[in-house]
Design a protein around this motif. Structure first.
Motif, PDB file in Angstrom:
ATOM      1  N   GLN A   1      14.252  -4.549 -21.799  1.00 14.99           N
ATOM      2  CA  GLN A   1      12.832  -4.797 -21.525  1.00 14.99           C
ATOM      3  C   GLN A   1      12.258  -3.752 -20.575  1.00 14.99           C
ATOM      4  OE1 GLN A   1      12.095  -8.715 -19.989  1.00 14.99           O
ATOM      5  NE2 GLN A   1      10.024  -8.247 -19.317  1.00 14.99           N
TER       6      GLN A   1
ATOM      7  N   GLN B   1       8.574   3.049 -24.245  1.00 17.42           N
ATOM      8  CA  GLN B   1       9.565   2.281 -24.990  1.00 17.42           C
ATOM      9  C   GLN B   1      10.057   3.047 -26.211  1.00 17.42           C
ATOM     10  OE1 GLN B   1      11.894   0.453 -24.479  1.00 17.42           O
ATOM     11  NE2 GLN B   1      11.146  -1.654 -24.474  1.00 17.42           N
TER      12      GLN B   1
ATOM     13  N   GLU C   1      14.812  -8.148 -25.496  1.00 18.27           N
ATOM     14  CA  GLU C   1      13.368  -8.302 -25.258  1.00 18.27           C
ATOM     15  C   GLU C   1      12.692  -6.949 -25.052  1.00 18.27           C
ATOM     16  OE1 GLU C   1      11.785 -11.760 -23.867  1.00 18.27           O
ATOM     17  OE2 GLU C   1      13.627 -12.622 -23.091  1.00 18.27           O
TER      18      GLU C   1
ATOM     19  N   SER D   1       8.641  -7.195 -24.757  1.00 16.64           N
ATOM     20  CA  SER D   1       7.972  -8.301 -24.074  1.00 16.64           C
ATOM     21  C   SER D   1       7.084  -7.855 -22.928  1.00 16.64           C
ATOM     22  CB  SER D   1       9.003  -9.312 -23.569  1.00 16.64           C
ATOM     23  OG  SER D   1       9.868  -8.712 -22.638  1.00 16.64           O
TER      24      SER D   1
ATOM     25  N   THR E   1      14.870 -12.284 -28.108  1.00 18.28           N
ATOM     26  CA  THR E   1      13.465 -12.576 -27.847  1.00 18.28           C
ATOM     27  C   THR E   1      13.323 -14.056 -27.491  1.00 18.28           C
ATOM     28  OG1 THR E   1      11.194 -12.446 -28.717  1.00 18.28           O
ATOM     29  CG2 THR E   1      12.919 -13.088 -30.272  1.00 18.28           C
TER      30      THR E   1
END
Length: 350
Positions: free
Chosen positions: A125, A183, A202, A205, A234
């Motif tokens: 994440q 990302q 994740e 997120s 997730t």
């Protein structure tokens, strides 16, 4: 009849087992390993009396080659802990974890480092990019760790940068990129080593909804090209059903059900699973196969639909005609779908 309605690409054939875990436990507290040796099937009260906190409880799963296997649950359900056990970033208290038929828990640390470097990719994440390196430097970094020469690693890094749509930004620093772009760099970096197994915890997120949707699209595009074996974490069921071939739902450290999105909606194993799936976009998940009825005695069909066609995809055609549609697979007539079946899905009755 006309060409069947519906996409033929909705189902992926089952592949070999790439990753599996058997009776994996992760307990936090004193003398946890000895406790499990003495009590191989403890209940909640046993654990409480021993002062142990269960994070993963007797987990079993199998991930197939080329499959997107989603593990989901609420915060604290144990999903991230399980993934860290699967990659041995943390050590399970008990159990077996097999990758390509070999038990990872029997491997020496040096062997595990080599597997992580060459066969596993990980995206989390929080992007964890190195702020002093450019996009090119970040993506090439795992190859540098492997000892790959500069020309080779930068060539490979540029291929990955182009793959994720960041060509022209290879000399940017992370602070100069948006969240979605950062990302993408993380994804490119994890793909640079050509992993066979890809863990994503994740990964989207922290992104705003529009960028998150864009990254989901990008993820599916990449998987369509690369066909990796993927374990994706997730807490969002909408994200899970959009991406997954199969889903494992966790509650209080336990895997309570594993199935396709359609199976979870049609046959939830527990009230917890039913609650997760209650607001799912059923028309986008359920297929003609799931709602068809026997076609015995029907002679007049309006057309044909594929068994894996989603209800949302075929609804306009089915609702526009009073006659049923034949559900066909090759030359075989499997059943029929009519207005009533489609309307039940659209209004949430099935």
């Amino acid at each position: 009849m006309d060409r069947p309605v519906g996409s033929p690409t909705g189902e992926r054939p089952a592949g070999e087992i790439k990753l599996a875990c058997r009776h994996v436990w992760k307990l936090f507290g004193p003398r946890a390993e000895q406790f499990l040796r003495d009590n191989p099937r403890p209940d909640e009260e046993d654990l409480r009396r021993a002062g142990l906190v269960p994070a993963v409880v007797d987990a079993d799963l199998e991930g197939r080659a080329g499959e997107i296997f989603v593990i989901m649950g609420l915060s604290g359900s144990g999903k991230s802990t399980l993934v860290r056990c699967l990659s041995r970033l943390i050590e399970p208290t008990a159990g077996q974890i097999f990758f390509e038929g070999r038990d990872l828990l029997r491997m020496r640390e040096r062997e595990m480092i080599e597997i992580r470097r060459h066969k596993m990719g990980m995206v989390f994440q929080h992007f964890a990019l190195l702020p002093h390196l450019t996009v090119l430097g970040n993506v090439a970094f795992p190859l540098e760790v492997q000892g790959v020469d500069r020309a080779t690693r930068e060539r490979r890094a540029m291929e990955m940068i182009e793959l994720v749509g960041l060509r022209g930004r290879e000399n940017y620093f992370p602070r100069e990129l948006s969240g979605g772009q950062q990302q993408r760099v993380g994804i490119a970096r994890s793909l640079a080593v050509g992993p066979e197994l890809w863990f994503l915890d994740e990964p989207f997120s922290a992104l705003d909804p529009l960028i998150r949707r864009e990254m989901q699209n990008e993820f599916l595009r990449l998987q369509g090209m690369l066909e990796k074996t993927i374990v994706f974490i997730t807490h969002d069921f909408d994200e899970a059903v959009r991406l997954a071939d199969r889903i494992a739902i966790m509650q209080d450290g336990r895997i309570v059900q594993i199935g396709t999105p359609e199976e979870l909606i049609l046959a939830p194993a527990t009230p917890y699973v039913a609650e997760f799936t209650a607001d799912a976009p059923r028309a986008k998940i359920l297929t003609a196969r799931a709602v068809m009825v026997p076609a015995d005695g029907i002679r007049d069909f309006a057309g044909e639909v594929l068994p894996q066609a989603r209800i949302a995809e075929i609804a306009p055609a089915v609702l526009a005609d009073s006659r049923p549609f034949a559900v066909v697979e090759g030359d075989r007539l499997l059943g029929a779908v009519d207005r009533e079946a489609v309307l039940r899905v659209l209004v949430g009755g099935r």
